[in-house]
Design a protein around this motif. Sequence first.
Motif, PDB file in Angstrom:
ATOM      1  N   LYS A 146      27.653   3.599  63.149  1.00 25.62           N
ATOM      2  CA  LYS A 146      28.401   2.352  62.978  1.00 25.62           C
ATOM      3  C   LYS A 146      27.787   1.232  63.811  1.00 25.62           C
ATOM      4  O   LYS A 146      27.657   0.094  63.337  1.00 25.62           O
ATOM      5  CB  LYS A 146      29.868   2.555  63.375  1.00 25.62           C
ATOM      6  N   LYS A 147      27.420   1.557  65.014  1.00 22.76           N
ATOM      7  CA  LYS A 147      26.795   0.560  65.899  1.00 22.76           C
ATOM      8  C   LYS A 147      25.472   0.072  65.302  1.00 22.76           C
ATOM      9  O   LYS A 147      25.188  -1.125  65.283  1.00 22.76           O
ATOM     10  CB  LYS A 147      26.569   1.188  67.275  1.00 22.76           C
ATOM     11  N   TRP A 148      24.690   1.004  64.806  1.00 27.47           N
ATOM     12  CA  TRP A 148      23.395   0.661  64.213  1.00 27.47           C
ATOM     13  C   TRP A 148      23.580  -0.216  62.977  1.00 27.47           C
ATOM     14  O   TRP A 148      22.892  -1.226  62.800  1.00 27.47           O
ATOM     15  CB  TRP A 148      22.640   1.939  63.876  1.00 27.47           C
ATOM     16  N   LEU A 149      24.522   0.146  62.100  1.00 30.33           N
ATOM     17  CA  LEU A 149      24.779  -0.638  60.897  1.00 30.33           C
ATOM     18  C   LEU A 149      25.264  -2.044  61.241  1.00 30.33           C
ATOM     19  O   LEU A 149      24.868  -3.034  60.614  1.00 30.33           O
ATOM     20  CB  LEU A 149      25.798   0.059  60.003  1.00 30.33           C
ATOM     21  N   TYR A 150      26.113  -2.137  62.255  1.00 31.72           N
ATOM     22  CA  TYR A 150      26.612  -3.442  62.666  1.00 31.72           C
ATOM     23  C   TYR A 150      25.473  -4.322  63.181  1.00 31.72           C
ATOM     24  O   TYR A 150      25.395  -5.502  62.855  1.00 31.72           O
ATOM     25  CB  TYR A 150      27.696  -3.263  63.735  1.00 31.72           C
ATOM     26  N   GLN A 151      24.575  -3.740  63.965  1.00 33.50           N
ATOM     27  CA  GLN A 151      23.430  -4.507  64.473  1.00 33.50           C
ATOM     28  C   GLN A 151      22.522  -4.956  63.336  1.00 33.50           C
ATOM     29  O   GLN A 151      22.033  -6.085  63.331  1.00 33.50           O
ATOM     30  CB  GLN A 151      22.628  -3.669  65.465  1.00 33.50           C
ATOM     31  N   GLU A 152      22.296  -4.091  62.376  1.00 29.78           N
ATOM     32  CA  GLU A 152      21.434  -4.448  61.247  1.00 29.78           C
ATOM     33  C   GLU A 152      22.091  -5.500  60.359  1.00 29.78           C
ATOM     34  O   GLU A 152      21.400  -6.369  59.807  1.00 29.78           O
ATOM     35  CB  GLU A 152      21.084  -3.206  60.417  1.00 29.78           C
ATOM     36  N   LYS A 153      23.396  -5.448  60.225  1.00 22.87           N
ATOM     37  CA  LYS A 153      24.119  -6.413  59.405  1.00 22.87           C
ATOM     38  C   LYS A 153      24.037  -7.806  60.030  1.00 22.87           C
ATOM     39  O   LYS A 153      23.908  -8.795  59.311  1.00 22.87           O
ATOM     40  CB  LYS A 153      25.574  -5.966  59.267  1.00 22.87           C
ATOM     41  N   ARG A 154      24.097  -7.878  61.349  1.00 23.28           N
ATOM     42  CA  ARG A 154      24.042  -9.167  62.039  1.00 23.28           C
ATOM     43  C   ARG A 154      22.665  -9.807  61.918  1.00 23.28           C
ATOM     44  O   ARG A 154      22.537 -11.017  61.995  1.00 23.28           O
ATOM     45  CB  ARG A 154      24.361  -8.976  63.523  1.00 23.28           C
TER      46      ARG A 154
END
Length: 156
Positions: A146-154
């Motif tokens: 989830k953390k990785w996806l959030y960083q990539e989304k930003r």
Amino acid sequence: MVELRLLDFFSIDQPRRQAVLRQILKNKVTSSSIYWGLRYNYLSYLNVFPELDEKNYDRAIAQLIEENYLSKKDNKLLLTIKGQHALDEFKQQHYFIDKPQLFNKYDLKLWKEILRLMIQVLSELSFENRRYYVVSQNLKAQFYIKKWLYQEKRKY
């Protein structure tokens, strides 16, 4: 089968305690085990095998003594000539890890869970499917994804 890879931790010249090796491999550290681990040059193997079963380990050491690969003297173990020859043959046929200290830093079981979950999440995202059963129940792995996806989304 005899656990010949354990012979690599013993020496012909220096008597060594089997309990110290077990504690270092399992990451049961005390001041005594750290001191003797430093003397025996075991510290790079700290926490390499955290799920080590003590009974199986003691049984493997007893079998090495019985097969005359190790000799026991004053509750300490020495590698025998036969053990040295068996270890040399074993090293020619098998791979030994070069940097065991990496096992201290990285949790390989967690990495496998993260990788499996990452593959599933990316596959589901490629089909724009947001409702699916998660392949991993490991909450730590889910947090990292989830953390990785959030960083990539930003970033985009």
